[in-house]
Structures are given as structure tokens and as C-alpha cells.
Design a protein around this motif. Structure first.
Motif, PDB file in Angstrom:
ATOM      1  N   GLU A 144     -15.441  17.896 -16.427  1.00 57.48           N
ATOM      2  CA  GLU A 144     -15.419  18.906 -17.488  1.00 57.48           C
ATOM      3  C   GLU A 144     -15.032  20.280 -16.932  1.00 57.48           C
ATOM      4  OE1 GLU A 144     -18.894  16.962 -20.355  1.00 57.48           O
ATOM      5  OE2 GLU A 144     -19.443  18.241 -18.660  1.00 57.48           O
ATOM      6  N   ALA A 145     -15.525  20.607 -15.746  1.00 54.34           N
ATOM      7  CA  ALA A 145     -15.174  21.889 -15.125  1.00 54.34           C
ATOM      8  C   ALA A 145     -13.682  21.931 -14.810  1.00 54.34           C
ATOM      9  CB  ALA A 145     -15.992  22.108 -13.857  1.00 54.34           C
ATOM     10  N   ARG A 146     -13.135  20.846 -14.290  1.00 58.09           N
ATOM     11  CA  ARG A 146     -11.701  20.799 -13.990  1.00 58.09           C
ATOM     12  C   ARG A 146     -10.881  20.995 -15.264  1.00 58.09           C
ATOM     13  NH1 ARG A 146      -8.037  19.653 -10.289  1.00 58.09           N
ATOM     14  NH2 ARG A 146      -6.119  18.630 -10.927  1.00 58.09           N
ATOM     15  N   ALA A 147     -11.297  20.351 -16.347  1.00 54.28           N
ATOM     16  CA  ALA A 147     -10.592  20.512 -17.631  1.00 54.28           C
ATOM     17  C   ALA A 147     -10.661  21.970 -18.092  1.00 54.28           C
ATOM     18  CB  ALA A 147     -11.185  19.580 -18.681  1.00 54.28           C
ATOM     19  N   ALA A 148     -11.802  22.621 -17.903  1.00 49.59           N
ATOM     20  CA  ALA A 148     -11.936  24.038 -18.283  1.00 49.59           C
ATOM     21  C   ALA A 148     -11.014  24.906 -17.430  1.00 49.59           C
ATOM     22  CB  ALA A 148     -13.394  24.487 -18.129  1.00 49.59           C
ATOM     23  N   PHE A 149     -10.964  24.655 -16.129  1.00 49.78           N
ATOM     24  CA  PHE A 149     -10.035  25.387 -15.265  1.00 49.78           C
ATOM     25  C   PHE A 149      -8.601  25.215 -15.750  1.00 49.78           C
ATOM     26  CE2 PHE A 149     -13.215  25.227 -11.655  1.00 49.78           C
ATOM     27  CZ  PHE A 149     -13.325  26.596 -11.508  1.00 49.78           C
ATOM     28  N   MET A 150      -8.216  23.988 -16.067  1.00 47.92           N
ATOM     29  CA  MET A 150      -6.834  23.724 -16.483  1.00 47.92           C
ATOM     30  C   MET A 150      -6.500  24.444 -17.790  1.00 47.92           C
ATOM     31  SD  MET A 150      -5.497  22.089 -14.035  1.00 47.92           S
ATOM     32  CE  MET A 150      -6.593  22.994 -12.974  1.00 47.92           C
ATOM     33  N   ARG A 151      -7.449  24.508 -18.719  1.00 46.77           N
ATOM     34  CA  ARG A 151      -7.218  25.260 -19.965  1.00 46.77           C
ATOM     35  C   ARG A 151      -6.969  26.740 -19.654  1.00 46.77           C
ATOM     36  NH1 ARG A 151     -11.389  22.014 -21.732  1.00 46.77           N
ATOM     37  NH2 ARG A 151     -12.945  23.647 -21.469  1.00 46.77           N
ATOM     38  N   LEU A 152      -7.769  27.289 -18.751  1.00 47.25           N
ATOM     39  CA  LEU A 152      -7.610  28.697 -18.385  1.00 47.25           C
ATOM     40  C   LEU A 152      -6.289  28.943 -17.653  1.00 47.25           C
ATOM     41  CD1 LEU A 152     -11.281  29.412 -17.309  1.00 47.25           C
ATOM     42  CD2 LEU A 152     -10.064  30.475 -19.231  1.00 47.25           C
ATOM     43  N   ILE A 153      -5.928  28.063 -16.745  1.00 51.53           N
ATOM     44  CA  ILE A 153      -4.660  28.204 -16.016  1.00 51.53           C
ATOM     45  C   ILE A 153      -3.492  28.073 -16.997  1.00 51.53           C
ATOM     46  CG2 ILE A 153      -3.156  27.191 -14.238  1.00 51.53           C
ATOM     47  CD1 ILE A 153      -5.754  28.602 -13.166  1.00 51.53           C
ATOM     48  N   ASP A 154      -3.576  27.091 -17.892  1.00 49.86           N
ATOM     49  CA  ASP A 154      -2.496  26.864 -18.861  1.00 49.86           C
ATOM     50  C   ASP A 154      -2.332  28.020 -19.846  1.00 49.86           C
ATOM     51  OD1 ASP A 154      -1.935  24.449 -17.672  1.00 49.86           O
ATOM     52  OD2 ASP A 154      -2.908  23.228 -19.212  1.00 49.86           O
TER      53      ASP A 154
END
Length: 136
Positions: free
Chosen positions: A6-16
Motif C-alpha cells: 500500500e505504501a508503494r502504491a501511495a508513492f507511485m501515485r505521488l510520483i505520477d
């Protein structure tokens, strides 16, 4: 509690959602490529490579069950061709800090961002933007 997935998915949303650069010049570790070809840095202009580095987890509190916290670093390597003014690279690093510093997403908190001038590496000039983060 937030999982690492879930943390990785949150990081990816922020990066994207970072719109200072085109997403095609932001390479994220072990991510599916936007095309069928592997990532190739551009011949001209700025580009970035993103890494998430977890540190060991620890128990931060006890209640009905233990609260496990993970600390780590989000590392964004920023590059430009050697011989260009570093002002654009510094502006890019500042844009990453403005975009990510002190962001919260559920149980993920991104803390302070720092800019580290790595200098020249082969034909590139590199600055790293490093954020501490915590999960839970």
C-alpha cells in the motif's frame, strides 16, 4: 496499518502526479515501462530515477496488538548533461521538495527533503533529492 504494498502504491501515485517533468523521463525502480522498450535517458534535458529504500521495521507501540513502524528513504536521482548550468537541475530538485515534503497518504508520512549535489558522473551531472519517510 499500512502494508509495504500500500505504501508503494501511495508513492507511485505521488510520483505520477509530479508535473514539473514529463512522466516519460522519470524512471521508477522495477516499474512497468511506458512502452515496450527499456528506459533510455534522453540525449538532452533533465531526467530522474526514483528509488524507495525501506529500513528495518520496529515496534513503536503496544495496544490490542503491536504497532509496527517502518522508516526509510525515498531517493530521487536527478540528472542533466554535464556542461549545462546547474540552475535547471536545482529548480527540479526544489520542485520535488515542494511536491513531496510533508505529504501524508493514509499511514504514510513523507518527512524532510534534502538536496545532495553528487556532481559529475561520466557525461552527466547529478543531484539527489532524499526524503525520509515513515509508514504507520
Amino acid at each position: 496499518m499500512m502494508t509495504h504494498t500500500e505504501a508503494r502504491a501511495a508513492f507511485m501515485r505521488l510520483i505520477d502526479s509530479f508535473d514539473y517533468l514529463d512522466q516519460s523521463v522519470i524512471c521508477t525502480q522495477n516499474q512497468k515501462e511506458h512502452s515496450s522498450q527499456p528506459f533510455e535517458p534522453p540525449d538532452q534535458g533533465l531526467w530522474c530515477r526514483v528509488f524507495i529504500r525501506n529500513a528495518p521495521s520496529f515496534i513503536s507501540g503496544m495496544a490490542d496488538e503491536p504497532c509496527v513502524r517502518t522508516m526509510g528513504n525515498l531517493i530521487i536521482q536527478c540528472f542533466d548533461r554535464r556542461g549545462n548550468d546547474t540552475l535547471e537541475l536545482t529548480n527540479l530538485a526544489d520542485a520535488w521538495i515542494q511536491h513531496l515534503q510533508f505529504k501524508h497518504d493514509n499511514h504514510l508520512t513523507i518527512l524532510t527533503g534534502s538536496v545532495i549535489d553528487v556532481g559529475e558522473i561520466e557525461d552527466l551531472y547529478q543531484m539527489n533529492v532524499v526524503f525520509e519517510y515513515r509508514i504507520n
